[in-house]
Design an enzyme around this catalytic site. Structure first.
Site, short mmCIF file in Angstrom:
data_model
loop_
_atom_site.label_atom_id
_atom_site.label_comp_id
_atom_site.label_asym_id
_atom_site.label_seq_id
_atom_site.Cartn_x
_atom_site.Cartn_y
_atom_site.Cartn_z
N CYS A 122 0.84 -1.21 0.00
CA CYS A 122 0.00 0.00 0.00
C CYS A 122 0.87 1.25 0.00
O CYS A 122 1.40 1.64 1.04
CB CYS A 122 -0.94 0.00 1.20
N CYS A 125 -0.43 4.09 2.19
CA CYS A 125 -0.21 3.87 3.63
C CYS A 125 1.25 4.11 4.00
O CYS A 125 1.55 4.72 5.02
CB CYS A 125 -0.56 2.45 4.04
N ASP A 126 2.17 3.57 3.22
CA ASP A 126 3.57 3.48 3.66
C ASP A 126 4.56 4.31 2.85
O ASP A 126 5.72 4.41 3.23
CB ASP A 126 4.02 2.00 3.61
#
Ligand code: NDP
Length: 301
Positions: A122, A125-126
Site C-alpha cells: 500500500c 499507507c507506507d
C-alpha cells in the site's frame, strides 16, 4: 458501535482468526504506521488503531466473539451463521459482511521476512516512510501505475517492474507513468529476491530479465507489491451476488447486497479506494442501513 448506540439492538461482532490467511483485526494489523487516518495528527500504528476501534465498540456495548465463521446460510431469514466449533448456528435477521480483502504477494521467502521492513502492498499507507529514497513497484495493472505515480511525488526514483512486455493497465494510466521522468520501467523482469534479510530491512531487489535470464540487483529502500488483491468473499459465494472479480456486489451508493437484510462494507466490496477511512465510512453506512432494515421489520424493539 453504530448499531449499539442506536439502542435496543443487540450487536455482536464475529472477528475471524486466520481464515483466508488473514489476521484478527485485518490488513491494518500488518501496517506499521498509519499517517492518513483522520484524528491522528501524530502517526498511529495499525495495531493501536485497531485496538482503539475495538475498545470504542466494546464501550458502546458490542459483544466481540473471536472465532472464524465457518458457514452461512442466507437463503431465508432468519439467517444462519455457524461460528467456531458450535454445532448449532446463530440465528440473525441481518448480517453485515466486513471480511475485507488480502493483498497478493509474490510468495518469496525474503519478501515475507521483510514485510513492514520495506515490503508493502500500500503506497498510500507506507510511501511517506520512504520520502526522498529510491523505491520499486511490482505489477502491470492500474494499481501498479497508480502507486508508481503516487510514489514519484514522494520518493527519489521509482522502478516499475513488470513480468511481461504489455501492461494490463489502462492506456491513460500507462501513458502517465511512461511520461514521468522519475519512473523507470523494467518490462519482462521478475523479482527473484528481496535484499536483505540479514540487514532486516529492504536494501534492494534482485530482478531477472525473462528474455536473457540475466540477474542484477537494483538498490531500493522499499518494494511495493501491486499485483492485485483477493476479496475474502469465498464464504458467501453462491449466497450473495458477486462481481466477476469476486468482490461482493452492492447497490451503488448503499451497502445493500443482493439479499435483503445482508449488507457488505469495506474492502470485500471495494477494489477502487481500499482505504481504512473509506472502509470505516462504508461500515457506518452498513450499520445505519441494517438498523433501518430491522426497524422496518419491527425487530428493533
Ligand atoms: P490487476 O489484476 O489488474 O493487475 C495485476 C498485475 O499484477 C498484472 O499486471 C499482473 O501481471 C501482475 N501480477 C499478478 N500476479 C503476479 C505475480 N505473481 N508476479 C508478478 N506480477 C504479477 O490488479 P490491479 O490491482 O492493478 O487492479 C484491480 C482492478 O482495480 C482492475 O480492474 C483495475 O482496473 C482497478 N483499478 C482501478 C483504478 C482506477 O481506475 N483508478 C486504480 C486501481 C485499480 P499480468 O498482466 O502479466 O497478468
Amino acid at each position: 458501535m453504530y448499531l449499539c448506540r442506536a439502542g435496543q439492538l443487540e450487536a455482536a461482532l464475529r472477528r475471524g482468526l486466520q481464515r483466508g490467511r488473514s489476521h484478527p483485526g485485518g490488513q491494518l494489523m500488518f501496517t506499521t504506521d498509519v499517517e492518513n487516518y483522520p484524528g491522528f495528527p501524530e502517526k498511529v500504528t495499525g495495531h493501536e488503531l485497531m485496538q482503539r476501534f475495538r475498545d470504542q465498540a466494546e464501550r458502546q456495548g458490542t459483544e466481540i466473539v473471536t472465532a472464524d465463521v465457518t458457514k452461512v446460510d442466507l437463503s431465508e431469514p432468519p439467517f444462519k451463521v455457524w461460528v467456531g466449533d458450535a454445532a448449532e448456528p446463530t440465528l440473525t435477521r441481518s448480517v453485515i459482511i466486513a471480511t475485507g480483502a488480502r493483498a497478493n504477494y509474490l510468495g518469496l521467502a525474503s519478501e515475507d521476512k521483510l514485510k513492514n521492513k520495506g515490503v508493502s502492498a500500500c503506497a498510500v499507507c507506507d510511501g511517506a516512510l520512504f520520502r526522498g529514497q529510491p523505491v520499486a513497484v511490482v505489477g502491470g495493472g492500474d494499481t501498479a501505475m497508480e502507486e508508481a505515480t503516487y510514489l514519484s511525488g514522494l520518493c527519489a526514483t521509482v522502478t516499475l517492474v513488470h513480468r511481461r512486455d504489455e501492461f494490463r493497465a489502462s492506456k491513460a494510466m500507462q501513458n502517465r507513468v511512461l511520461a514521468n521522468p522519475k519512473i523507470t520501467v523494467l518490462r519482462s523482469h521478475e523479482v527473484r529476491e528481496v535484499k536483505d534479510v540479514v540487514d532486516d530491512h529492504v536494501t534492494g531487489i534482485e530482478v531477472e530479465n525473462m528474455k536473457n535470464n540475466e540477474r542484477r540487483v537494483i538498490p531500493v529502500s522499499a518494494m511495493f507489491v501491486a499485483i492485485g488483491h483477493t476479496p475474502m468473499s469465498e464464504l458467501f459465494a453462491g449466497q450473495v451476488a458477486l462481481h466477476p472479480n469476486g468482490y461482493i456486489k452492492t447497490v451503488p451508493g448503499t451497502t445493500q447486497t443482493s439479499v435483503p437484510g445482508v449488507f457488505a462494507c469495506g474492502d470485500v466490496q471495494d477494489w477502487v479506494f481500499r482505504q481504512a477511512v473509506t472502509a470505516a465510512g462504508t461500515g457506518c453506512m452498513a450499520a445505519l442501513e441494517s438498523e433501518r432494515y430491522l426497524g422496518a421489520l419491527g425487530a428493533a424493539h
